[in-house]
Motif scaffolding. Sequence first.
Motif, PDB file in Angstrom:
ATOM      1  N   LEU A  61      10.189   5.207 -15.394  1.00 22.39           N
ATOM      2  CA  LEU A  61       8.852   5.573 -15.885  1.00 22.39           C
ATOM      3  C   LEU A  61       7.805   5.372 -14.795  1.00 22.39           C
ATOM      4  CD1 LEU A  61       9.044   4.126 -19.529  1.00 22.39           C
ATOM      5  CD2 LEU A  61       9.288   6.518 -18.780  1.00 22.39           C
ATOM      6  N   ALA A  62       7.934   4.268 -14.051  1.00 20.54           N
ATOM      7  CA  ALA A  62       6.986   4.013 -12.957  1.00 20.54           C
ATOM      8  C   ALA A  62       7.073   5.132 -11.913  1.00 20.54           C
ATOM      9  CB  ALA A  62       7.264   2.650 -12.327  1.00 20.54           C
ATOM     10  N   GLU A  63       8.318   5.540 -11.600  1.00 22.17           N
ATOM     11  CA  GLU A  63       8.516   6.654 -10.640  1.00 22.17           C
ATOM     12  C   GLU A  63       7.800   7.919 -11.105  1.00 22.17           C
ATOM     13  OE1 GLU A  63      12.679   7.620 -10.069  1.00 22.17           O
ATOM     14  OE2 GLU A  63      13.083   5.568  -9.393  1.00 22.17           O
ATOM     15  N   ALA A  64       7.730   8.078 -12.441  1.00 24.55           N
ATOM     16  CA  ALA A  64       7.094   9.283 -13.003  1.00 24.55           C
ATOM     17  C   ALA A  64       5.587   9.089 -13.182  1.00 24.55           C
ATOM     18  CB  ALA A  64       7.745   9.615 -14.348  1.00 24.55           C
ATOM     19  N   GLY A  65       5.069   7.956 -12.721  1.00 25.99           N
ATOM     20  CA  GLY A  65       3.616   7.743 -12.739  1.00 25.99           C
ATOM     21  C   GLY A  65       3.072   7.068 -13.988  1.00 25.99           C
ATOM     22  N   ILE A  66       3.965   6.535 -14.836  1.00 26.25           N
ATOM     23  CA  ILE A  66       3.495   5.821 -16.032  1.00 26.25           C
ATOM     24  C   ILE A  66       3.159   4.372 -15.634  1.00 26.25           C
ATOM     25  CG2 ILE A  66       4.131   5.068 -18.386  1.00 26.25           C
ATOM     26  CD1 ILE A  66       4.497   8.030 -18.321  1.00 26.25           C
ATOM     27  N   PRO A  67       1.951   3.889 -15.951  1.00 24.97           N
ATOM     28  CA  PRO A  67       1.650   2.491 -15.623  1.00 24.97           C
ATOM     29  C   PRO A  67       2.384   1.534 -16.561  1.00 24.97           C
ATOM     30  CG  PRO A  67      -0.227   3.533 -16.719  1.00 24.97           C
ATOM     31  CD  PRO A  67       0.840   4.581 -16.610  1.00 24.97           C
ATOM     32  N   THR A  68       3.268   0.706 -16.009  1.00 27.29           N
ATOM     33  CA  THR A  68       4.011  -0.244 -16.850  1.00 27.29           C
ATOM     34  C   THR A  68       3.746  -1.670 -16.388  1.00 27.29           C
ATOM     35  OG1 THR A  68       6.102  -0.790 -15.766  1.00 27.29           O
ATOM     36  CG2 THR A  68       5.894   1.466 -16.633  1.00 27.29           C
ATOM     37  N   HIS A  69       4.012  -2.603 -17.309  1.00 22.32           N
ATOM     38  CA  HIS A  69       3.813  -4.025 -16.994  1.00 22.32           C
ATOM     39  C   HIS A  69       4.920  -4.594 -16.115  1.00 22.32           C
ATOM     40  CE1 HIS A  69       6.360  -5.811 -20.553  1.00 22.32           C
ATOM     41  NE2 HIS A  69       6.922  -4.752 -20.050  1.00 22.32           N
ATOM     42  N   PHE A  70       6.018  -3.836 -15.951  1.00 26.76           N
ATOM     43  CA  PHE A  70       7.212  -4.379 -15.301  1.00 26.76           C
ATOM     44  C   PHE A  70       6.974  -4.645 -13.812  1.00 26.76           C
ATOM     45  CE2 PHE A  70      11.282  -4.123 -13.158  1.00 26.76           C
ATOM     46  CZ  PHE A  70      12.025  -5.021 -13.895  1.00 26.76           C
ATOM     47  N   GLN A  71       7.353  -5.843 -13.358  1.00 28.19           N
ATOM     48  CA  GLN A  71       7.213  -6.199 -11.940  1.00 28.19           C
ATOM     49  C   GLN A  71       8.572  -6.310 -11.265  1.00 28.19           C
ATOM     50  OE1 GLN A  71       3.812  -6.883 -10.583  1.00 28.19           O
ATOM     51  NE2 GLN A  71       3.513  -5.760 -12.481  1.00 28.19           N
ATOM     52  N   SER A  72       9.460  -7.159 -11.789  1.00 26.06           N
ATOM     53  CA  SER A  72      10.775  -7.311 -11.158  1.00 26.06           C
ATOM     54  C   SER A  72      11.754  -8.002 -12.091  1.00 26.06           C
ATOM     55  CB  SER A  72      10.656  -8.109  -9.854  1.00 26.06           C
ATOM     56  OG  SER A  72      10.184  -9.406 -10.135  1.00 26.06           O
ATOM     57  N   LEU A  73      13.036  -7.757 -11.796  1.00 29.33           N
ATOM     58  CA  LEU A  73      14.120  -8.418 -12.511  1.00 29.33           C
ATOM     59  C   LEU A  73      14.322  -9.776 -11.834  1.00 29.33           C
ATOM     60  CD1 LEU A  73      16.096  -7.387 -14.728  1.00 29.33           C
ATOM     61  CD2 LEU A  73      17.530  -6.511 -12.881  1.00 29.33           C
ATOM     62  N   LEU A  74      14.279 -10.877 -12.584  1.00 29.52           N
ATOM     63  CA  LEU A  74      14.400 -12.200 -11.969  1.00 29.52           C
ATOM     64  C   LEU A  74      15.836 -12.690 -11.980  1.00 29.52           C
ATOM     65  CD1 LEU A  74      11.230 -13.975 -13.440  1.00 29.52           C
ATOM     66  CD2 LEU A  74      11.539 -13.039 -11.137  1.00 29.52           C
ATOM     67  N   ASN A  75      16.527 -12.444 -13.083  1.00 27.83           N
ATOM     68  CA  ASN A  75      17.940 -12.816 -13.235  1.00 27.83           C
ATOM     69  C   ASN A  75      18.469 -12.057 -14.453  1.00 27.83           C
ATOM     70  OD1 ASN A  75      17.335 -14.355 -15.647  1.00 27.83           O
ATOM     71  ND2 ASN A  75      16.490 -15.914 -14.289  1.00 27.83           N
ATOM     72  N   ASP A  76      19.677 -12.401 -14.904  1.00 25.69           N
ATOM     73  CA  ASP A  76      20.317 -11.625 -15.985  1.00 25.69           C
ATOM     74  C   ASP A  76      19.438 -11.451 -17.223  1.00 25.69           C
ATOM     75  OD1 ASP A  76      22.569 -11.108 -14.603  1.00 25.69           O
ATOM     76  OD2 ASP A  76      23.922 -12.286 -15.866  1.00 25.69           O
ATOM     77  N   GLN A  77      18.684 -12.487 -17.596  1.00 26.49           N
ATOM     78  CA  GLN A  77      17.956 -12.397 -18.864  1.00 26.49           C
ATOM     79  C   GLN A  77      16.437 -12.499 -18.744  1.00 26.49           C
ATOM     80  OE1 GLN A  77      21.414 -14.745 -21.106  1.00 26.49           O
ATOM     81  NE2 GLN A  77      19.842 -14.136 -22.563  1.00 26.49           N
ATOM     82  N   ASP A  78      15.936 -12.586 -17.498  1.00 20.05           N
ATOM     83  CA  ASP A  78      14.492 -12.744 -17.311  1.00 20.05           C
ATOM     84  C   ASP A  78      13.908 -11.620 -16.460  1.00 20.05           C
ATOM     85  OD1 ASP A  78      14.332 -15.238 -18.650  1.00 20.05           O
ATOM     86  OD2 ASP A  78      15.003 -16.272 -16.825  1.00 20.05           O
ATOM     87  N   SER A  79      12.718 -11.174 -16.851  1.00 19.44           N
ATOM     88  CA  SER A  79      11.962 -10.214 -16.037  1.00 19.44           C
ATOM     89  C   SER A  79      10.522 -10.691 -15.890  1.00 19.44           C
ATOM     90  CB  SER A  79      11.945  -8.836 -16.688  1.00 19.44           C
ATOM     91  OG  SER A  79      13.176  -8.184 -16.502  1.00 19.44           O
ATOM     92  N   LEU A  80       9.938 -10.369 -14.740  1.00 22.07           N
ATOM     93  CA  LEU A  80       8.547 -10.698 -14.474  1.00 22.07           C
ATOM     94  C   LEU A  80       7.685  -9.506 -14.870  1.00 22.07           C
ATOM     95  CD1 LEU A  80       6.931 -13.043 -13.098  1.00 22.07           C
ATOM     96  CD2 LEU A  80       7.066 -11.696 -10.986  1.00 22.07           C
ATOM     97  N   VAL A  81       6.629  -9.766 -15.635  1.00 19.04           N
ATOM     98  CA  VAL A  81       5.755  -8.670 -16.093  1.00 19.04           C
ATOM     99  C   VAL A  81       4.292  -9.069 -15.935  1.00 19.04           C
ATOM    100  CG1 VAL A  81       7.447  -7.816 -17.784  1.00 19.04           C
ATOM    101  CG2 VAL A  81       5.663  -9.424 -18.529  1.00 19.04           C
TER     102      VAL A  81
END
Length: 238
Positions: A61-81
């Motif tokens: 979605l980010a590649e398609a220009g949608i602004p998302t809260h997603f920052q990075s994958l931290l580990n198997d069950q955690d993401s930074l937003v």
Amino acid sequence: MKKGTELYSGKAKSVYLTDDPDLLILHFRDDTSAFDGKKIQKLDRKGMVNNKFNAFIMGKLAEAGIPTHFQSLLNDQDSLVLKLDMIPVECVVRNIAAGSICRRLGVEEGIDLDPPTFEFFLKDDERGDPMINEYHIQAFGWAEKEHVERMKTLTFAVNDVLTALFSAAGMLLVDFKLEFGVHNGEVYLGDEFTPDGCRVWDVETREKLDKDRFRQDLGDVVESYELVGARLGLSFDG
Ligand code: ADP
Ligand code: TMP
Ligand code: ASP
């Protein structure tokens, strides 16, 4: 990035503060819930599968220009937003009739919807997430008028991107739910996009590959989520 205090714990994810006031950690648990939390079960590997599935879709979605809260994958069950002020409204687009629209309107499951329909629901489990419209949102101050328009535009843009993505992998994106929030005055896509919050069918057999497998006790819930991911080109190993 270290997990700080738990900010809140929902039905399937827990949200933690970090040392950066603009960022949160989303922890995807194995808990699976349906019918506004009336049916709950832990499913092995679901947290990991949904965390990686969500990261993959948010990237597309980010590649398609949608602004998302997603920052990075931290580990198997955690993401930074990005920390958002969440708008307590769920945005649903339907390409094919299924679920609550069939119950509400007495229409048959599987009918193509042209144009795709859009519905707002209030995020309120106690009241069974009632359907609302733009007037309710403004009258009760759940979101600003411009933000409501932005949510609709972004939801249809997400539909265009993901319908094409799923279609190219032999799947129908039947419907989905999005949640948005505001950061520095801008609307961002928040929460998650996983098979927990959408309906996906095999294009040939129309087999259900999403959370309806859990709702309807069809079995192989997490296995189906992984199959959808694998068809989209996602690997869950490592
Ligand atoms: P629910 O609240 O429906 O039980 P979850 O278990 O998924 O859902 O809990 C996640 C919670 O985190 C939800 O209330 C969701 O609105 C909220 N949330 C998702 N993304 C963000 C974000 N970027 N900033 C703040 N809150 C968020
Ligand atoms: P519905 O048919 O139950 O109204 O749901 C439409 C889509 O939105 C379906 O893919 C499930 C998703 N959804 C959620 O994930 N959470 C919700 O609280 C609601 C109302 C819908
Ligand atoms: N997402 C809601 C719940 O967890 C509704 C549903 O999926 O049926 O209860």
